[in-house]
Design a protein around this motif. Sequence first.
Motif, mmCIF file in Angstrom:
data_model
loop_
_atom_site.group_PDB
_atom_site.id
_atom_site.type_symbol
_atom_site.label_atom_id
_atom_site.label_comp_id
_atom_site.label_asym_id
_atom_site.label_seq_id
_atom_site.Cartn_x
_atom_site.Cartn_y
_atom_site.Cartn_z
ATOM 1 N N LYS A 74 154.150 140.191 -20.551
ATOM 2 C CA LYS A 74 154.692 139.589 -19.334
ATOM 3 C C LYS A 74 154.022 140.133 -18.074
ATOM 4 C CE LYS A 74 158.577 142.729 -18.765
ATOM 5 N NZ LYS A 74 160.023 142.862 -18.573
ATOM 6 N N SER A 75 153.330 141.264 -18.181
ATOM 7 C CA SER A 75 152.712 141.837 -16.984
ATOM 8 C C SER A 75 151.397 141.151 -16.629
ATOM 9 C CB SER A 75 152.465 143.331 -17.184
ATOM 10 O OG SER A 75 151.415 143.537 -18.115
ATOM 11 N N ASN A 76 150.786 140.442 -17.581
ATOM 12 C CA ASN A 76 149.449 139.891 -17.298
ATOM 13 C C ASN A 76 149.204 138.518 -17.907
ATOM 14 O OD1 ASN A 76 149.250 140.509 -19.993
ATOM 15 N ND2 ASN A 76 147.397 141.742 -19.814
ATOM 16 N N ILE A 77 150.244 137.815 -18.313
ATOM 17 C CA ILE A 77 150.041 136.525 -18.995
ATOM 18 C C ILE A 77 149.231 135.544 -18.164
ATOM 19 C CG2 ILE A 77 152.376 135.749 -18.344
ATOM 20 C CD1 ILE A 77 150.361 134.567 -21.410
ATOM 21 N N PHE A 78 149.370 135.607 -16.850
ATOM 22 C CA PHE A 78 148.646 134.615 -16.048
ATOM 23 C C PHE A 78 147.189 134.992 -15.789
ATOM 24 C CE2 PHE A 78 151.865 131.691 -16.146
ATOM 25 C CZ PHE A 78 153.083 132.298 -15.888
ATOM 26 N N ASP A 79 146.745 136.104 -16.398
ATOM 27 C CA ASP A 79 145.301 136.352 -16.473
ATOM 28 C C ASP A 79 144.642 135.337 -17.392
ATOM 29 O OD1 ASP A 79 145.264 140.032 -16.311
ATOM 30 O OD2 ASP A 79 145.508 138.478 -14.781
ATOM 31 N N ILE A 80 145.464 134.581 -18.112
ATOM 32 C CA ILE A 80 144.927 133.563 -19.019
ATOM 33 C C ILE A 80 143.969 132.623 -18.288
ATOM 34 C CG2 ILE A 80 146.911 132.003 -18.699
ATOM 35 C CD1 ILE A 80 146.638 131.162 -21.603
ATOM 36 N N THR A 81 144.264 132.332 -17.020
ATOM 37 C CA THR A 81 143.395 131.397 -16.294
ATOM 38 C C THR A 81 142.073 132.060 -15.905
ATOM 39 O OG1 THR A 81 144.401 131.924 -14.152
ATOM 40 C CG2 THR A 81 145.362 130.088 -15.383
ATOM 41 N N LYS A 82 142.120 133.360 -15.628
ATOM 42 C CA LYS A 82 140.876 134.083 -15.269
ATOM 43 C C LYS A 82 140.010 134.293 -16.514
ATOM 44 C CE LYS A 82 142.493 137.818 -12.944
ATOM 45 N NZ LYS A 82 143.868 137.647 -12.418
ATOM 46 N N ASP A 83 140.658 134.493 -17.656
ATOM 47 C CA ASP A 83 139.924 134.803 -18.887
ATOM 48 C C ASP A 83 139.369 133.561 -19.585
ATOM 49 O OD1 ASP A 83 142.308 137.434 -19.775
ATOM 50 O OD2 ASP A 83 140.566 137.432 -18.425
ATOM 51 N N ALA A 84 139.894 132.390 -19.215
ATOM 52 C CA ALA A 84 139.436 131.159 -19.860
ATOM 53 C C ALA A 84 137.979 130.877 -19.487
ATOM 54 C CB ALA A 84 140.321 129.987 -19.419
ATOM 55 N N TYR A 85 137.261 130.184 -20.387
ATOM 56 C CA TYR A 85 135.878 129.812 -20.092
ATOM 57 C C TYR A 85 135.852 128.689 -19.050
ATOM 58 C CZ TYR A 85 134.488 132.467 -24.241
ATOM 59 O OH TYR A 85 134.271 133.466 -25.167
#
Lengths: 324, 74
Positions: A74-85
């Motif tokens: 829950k602390s970093n789930i929205f890093d998903i957009t930064k980590d996506a190709y």
Amino acid sequence: MLVTLDEAKRLIEEGKTLHIAADENMLNKLPKGKWIAGTTPYFIAKDGGITCKDKLFVDEIPWVDDCKTSVYDKSNIFDITKDAYPNGISFLIMPFASEVAVLYSKEAPYVEDLLMTPIVGWISGYDLSMSAKAKVYDGVSGESYDDKAVVLHISLPDDKIASLGIVNIFDVDESDAKIEFMEDALSVKKCLVNGEEVNFADYIENNKIDTRLPLVADYNSVLVNVSIKNISEKDRSVDLYAPVFKSSIYRFAKPVEDYVSSFGENLKGFDDIQPVFSCNCILNYLYGKLEGKAIPPFAGPVTFGEIAYQLLNQTLVYACIIDK
Amino acid sequence: MDDVLNSKFEKLIRGQITYKSNNLGLNLLISRLQRKYMANQADEVLNNCLKEMNAFFEKYQSVLTKDVESLKNL
């Protein structure tokens, strides 16, 4: 498609990039490789809905230029957009009732980058007849989690692009009562019905509303469901499987007599669709009695929540990879 | 930036015109930006919304050609 454990192992050992759904006892036996997975014993296979603990539903992802798995909480789930190709698709699986899933459900609609990143996935579940925990698996590390999200980020070739879609068999009658909520919440007591404040549980019971029907909000013609989980007699609150949002107007869905026919109607014109992934809600499976019933061209896990950018309920979600 | 298209984006965000796409992401984006602007109608908010809309169309231009045409003709 549904495969045996040996077939799943072979696909992994061949180096295929896979999305997998199965019962925990199957997933625990898989070797490391380029895959992620979530638990569920329910599937809509080519031949119809089935409850099965000795097979795995495997989607082999085509057109993979590169891939990586990521684990979030829950602390970093929205890093998903930064980590996506930059040109890709991200498959996201989160365990039912986990803190990360709850946070995602509430915050995803507000995340600015979210719609720039094709994120598709589901909430993992378990056999409802047993006491069990929902889990997710990172096949690269071999680790499993009941409190984290796993993501398979895929990079696509320049001539391909990901396309997400949903099929929602529920519709509303525009003349029905408008329901609004005072805050974003997964559990509600008060609401406004046509502008008048009432207790939501009382409103449901006094109007004999079938709680198998979801609340529906219109997002520029995308109908998004919120399913009713239960009414608490103790404190007269209504628990939901997805949050309601204070900025949305909801109506209860019109009844659906026959889920299979309704899916069939909604899927006219889908003959050319070649999904690389799809999932359908456990509530559709149960309420619609989908065991033994097929929903072509879609097959996949039956899930405790669906994700097409944001969390959805009682919806079929699918992903395609198409030519640019 | 296409001025004709941008002016349509602005009207869409302000709620002065409606447009329903076949693209799931675009519909969700339109809905979110309309709500964002409705909550705070400052120029800065509108500009941020326009930036988001333009960024989306730039990234997905290959699959949004019909949407571009339809919006320009609104």
